[in-house]
Enzyme design. Structure first.
Site, mmCIF file in Angstrom:
data_model
loop_
_atom_site.group_PDB
_atom_site.id
_atom_site.type_symbol
_atom_site.label_atom_id
_atom_site.label_comp_id
_atom_site.label_asym_id
_atom_site.label_seq_id
_atom_site.Cartn_x
_atom_site.Cartn_y
_atom_site.Cartn_z
ATOM 1 N N ASP A 38 -3.820 11.670 -6.959
ATOM 2 C CA ASP A 38 -3.604 10.584 -5.985
ATOM 3 C C ASP A 38 -3.209 10.868 -4.572
ATOM 4 O O ASP A 38 -2.287 11.467 -3.977
ATOM 5 C CB ASP A 38 -2.414 9.820 -6.240
ATOM 6 C CG ASP A 38 -1.728 8.657 -5.380
ATOM 7 O OD1 ASP A 38 -0.972 7.884 -5.841
ATOM 8 O OD2 ASP A 38 -2.577 8.742 -4.139
ATOM 9 N N TYR A 98 5.299 8.405 -7.182
ATOM 10 C CA TYR A 98 5.018 6.939 -6.766
ATOM 11 C C TYR A 98 3.397 6.781 -6.412
ATOM 12 O O TYR A 98 2.890 7.584 -5.714
ATOM 13 C CB TYR A 98 5.874 6.248 -5.682
ATOM 14 C CG TYR A 98 5.583 5.052 -5.130
ATOM 15 C CD1 TYR A 98 4.965 4.749 -3.773
ATOM 16 C CD2 TYR A 98 5.877 3.918 -5.880
ATOM 17 C CE1 TYR A 98 4.580 3.365 -3.515
ATOM 18 C CE2 TYR A 98 5.624 2.503 -5.682
ATOM 19 C CZ TYR A 98 5.004 2.226 -4.357
ATOM 20 O OH TYR A 98 4.804 0.983 -4.047
ATOM 21 N N LYS A 154 -3.902 4.888 3.534
ATOM 22 C CA LYS A 154 -3.270 5.335 4.680
ATOM 23 C C LYS A 154 -4.326 5.899 5.861
ATOM 24 O O LYS A 154 -4.855 5.328 6.735
ATOM 25 C CB LYS A 154 -2.410 6.465 4.251
ATOM 26 C CG LYS A 154 -1.138 6.020 3.577
ATOM 27 C CD LYS A 154 -0.091 6.864 3.171
ATOM 28 C CE LYS A 154 0.855 6.363 2.057
ATOM 29 N NZ LYS A 154 2.031 5.283 2.432
HETATM 30 P P1 KE4 Z 1 0.131 1.440 -0.628
HETATM 31 O O1 KE4 Z 1 -0.247 0.336 -1.739
HETATM 32 O O2 KE4 Z 1 1.630 1.161 -0.252
HETATM 33 O O3 KE4 Z 1 -1.064 1.435 0.519
HETATM 34 O O4 KE4 Z 1 0.003 2.733 -1.239
HETATM 35 C C1 KE4 Z 1 0.647 2.965 -2.365
HETATM 36 C C2 KE4 Z 1 0.759 4.515 -2.762
HETATM 37 C C3 KE4 Z 1 0.139 5.119 -3.495
HETATM 38 N N1 KE4 Z 1 0.323 6.619 -3.745
HETATM 39 C C4 KE4 Z 1 0.925 7.460 -3.130
HETATM 40 C C5 KE4 Z 1 0.890 8.741 -3.118
HETATM 41 C C6 KE4 Z 1 1.989 6.554 -2.048
HETATM 42 O O5 KE4 Z 1 2.641 7.424 -1.291
HETATM 43 C C7 KE4 Z 1 1.977 5.182 -1.868
HETATM 44 C C8 KE4 Z 1 2.830 4.579 -0.945
HETATM 45 N N2 KE4 Z 1 3.742 5.322 -0.111
HETATM 46 C C9 KE4 Z 1 4.749 4.609 0.318
HETATM 47 C C10 KE4 Z 1 5.676 5.494 1.193
HETATM 48 N N3 KE4 Z 1 6.017 6.710 0.236
HETATM 49 C C11 KE4 Z 1 4.401 3.284 1.077
HETATM 50 C C12 KE4 Z 1 5.611 2.834 2.052
HETATM 51 C C13 KE4 Z 1 6.078 1.335 1.580
HETATM 52 O O6 KE4 Z 1 5.896 1.382 0.210
HETATM 53 O O7 KE4 Z 1 6.349 0.601 2.271
#
Ligand code: KE4
Length: 425
Positions: free
Chosen positions: A236, A143, A264
């Site tokens: 990523d 993801y 994060k």
């Molecule tokens: P955000 O747009 O949520 O800040 O980041 C997206 C993203 C990009 N790349 C990786 C490897 C990620 O894990 C994420 C977002 N992670 C999720 C949890 N696995 C965010 C939690 C959520 O979607 O509420």
């Protein structure tokens, strides 16, 4: 007793889709109503009714120091007292950019944005501009945020174009994204052979299908394939960046990206993302080049102050040795409990990332992870929540250990897991 959470959820449900601002928070995968969190401190979070939980969600990764860290809090309060946002350059963003460039193995320049999604979306556009190609390769089960081109799954045949993985993503977008199998270099090479590819984007540790570690040679193999076929390698590091060490997964596994995405941890709990790479690539980004990307709150001074305070605190190398030891203790403890109870399960762990998979004996690719017993995980989650331990409300997420988790907290967690697994099974 979670009366206040229940009341808040019934109000929220009429106002926000699913009563939440991000789907996983709704507890759909584990049943029951989500807890509304009032405050957090150290490794604990406290819900609206005042119940305390040992927290392993850690806001999905940002809270590596633990919650309410004094240095980060003081930095935010200090920055906020000077104004919240100017829409103009500030020293704060220069300092955070300097810090990220000094620690990132691949970034000579960075652009700050407001989320991991925005970082990935921008890096993909930049890779297309730099290579003049349009196809993207991602890996099933990984993801990378919710940009249209990342909400795509494998088409019917292994070598055919992607199909939307969400309503609202148009076929014309999906066909540009090809999907390979994580930890399967041959599947990536077959796609690279089949057409010109702008970039391969990969989670260096797949932490969105539980935690799946890269097989020996997988990441270095992707590096070599990208070089051979003229594609950029986007690593990523939104989860792994500054978590697996100050150089993230690139340093940990010894593989250098062409572009890396961050989020994060670099925001310290505030909304921050970033993407970075060699100058010759990054200078294509507006206004120095023709790749447009912008943002009202990009480089927000309060968010920059939080991120810088956190990265400064991470210079204390005891952080990484501590969270690594606690992660290993947690993983070994969970595996021992499952074995003692004759439970079919496995635990993957790297540093402060861990995952207990239910119902499967190994989890090293998407095919194996898909067979996990999500029903058992849901029962285990609910038992642990009732016992005061807040796990990810989905089998396909990571456990995050912070610098605030002590040996005693891990021991308490394991004692509670012993009972919870018995009751869940
Ligand atoms: P955000 O747009 O949520 O800040 O980041 C997206 C993203 C990009 N790349 C990786 C490897 C990620 O894990 C994420 C977002 N992670 C999720 C949890 N696995 C965010 C939690 C959520 O979607 O509420």
């Amino acid at each position: 007793m979670t009366e206040k959470s229940k009341a808040l959820f019934s109000r929220a449900a009429c106002l926000m889709p699913g009563g939440v601002n991000s789907p996983v928070r709704a507890f759909k995968a584990v049943g029951g109503n989500p807890l509304f969190i009032d405050r957090a401190d150290g490794c604990k979070i406290y819900d609206a009714d005042g119940n305390a939980y040992i927290d392993y969600v850690s806001s999905w990764g940002p809270m590596i120091l633990g919650h309410n860290n004094a240095a980060v809090r003081e930095a935010v309060l200090g920055a906020a007292s000077k104004g919240l946002s100017f829409g103009a350059p500030t020293e704060a963003e220069v300092k955070l950019a300097e810090k990220i460039v000094s620690l990132s193995p691949c970034a000579e320049m960075v652009r700050m944005v407001n989320s991991g999604t925005e970082a990935v979306m921008s890096a993909l556009r930049l890779a297309r501009a730099y290579t003049g190609r349009s196809k993207i390769i991602k890996f099933e089960g990984c993801y990378h945020g919710h940009a249209d081109s990342m909400l795509v799954k494998a088409g019917s045949g292994a070598l055919t174009a992607g199909v939307p993985d969400s309503l609202g993503v148009s076929n014309s977008v999906a066909v540009e994204t090809l999907t390979a199998s994580y930890n399967d270099l041959a599947s990536a090479e077959a796609l690279l052979k089949s057409c010109d590819v702008a970039c391969v984007i990969v989670e260096p540790v797949a932490a969105n299908m539980g935690v799946v570690l890269p097989r020996e040679g997988f990441l270095s193999g992707l590096r070599a394939l990208c070089d051979a076929y003229g594609a950029l390698l986007i690593i990523d590091e939104v989860i792994t960046g500054f978590r697996l060490g100050s150089g993230g997964a690139q340093e940990y596994y010894g593989v250098k990206a062409d572009l890396a995405t961050y989020g994060k941890i670099i925001g310290g709990g505030m909304p921050v993302g970033a993407y970075g790479g060699r100058k010759e690539i990054m200078e294509l980004v507006a206004p120095s080049g023709p790749v447009y990307q912008a943002g009202t709150l990009s480089g927000n001074p309060v968010a920059m102050a939080a991120g810088l305070a956190q990265l400064n605190a991470l210079e204390n190398q005891d952080v990484y040795s501590h969270i690594g030891r606690m992660g290993a203790k947690l993983a070994a403890g969970l595996a021992a409990i499952a074995k003692r109870q004759g439970l079919k399960a496995c635990v993957n762990q790297v540093g402060s990332l861990a995952c207990l998979f239910m119902g499967i004996e190994s989890a090293d690719d998407y095919e194996s992870v898909k067979k996990a017993d999500t029903g058992l995980y849901a029962r285990y989650f609910r038992e642990m929540l009732a016992a005061g331990v807040y796990l990810a409300p989905s089998q396909f997420e990571a456990m995050f250990v912070s610098y605030s988790h002590s040996e005693a907290d891990i021991d308490e967690t394991l004692n509670k897991a012993e009972q919870a697994l018995k009751r869940a099974a």
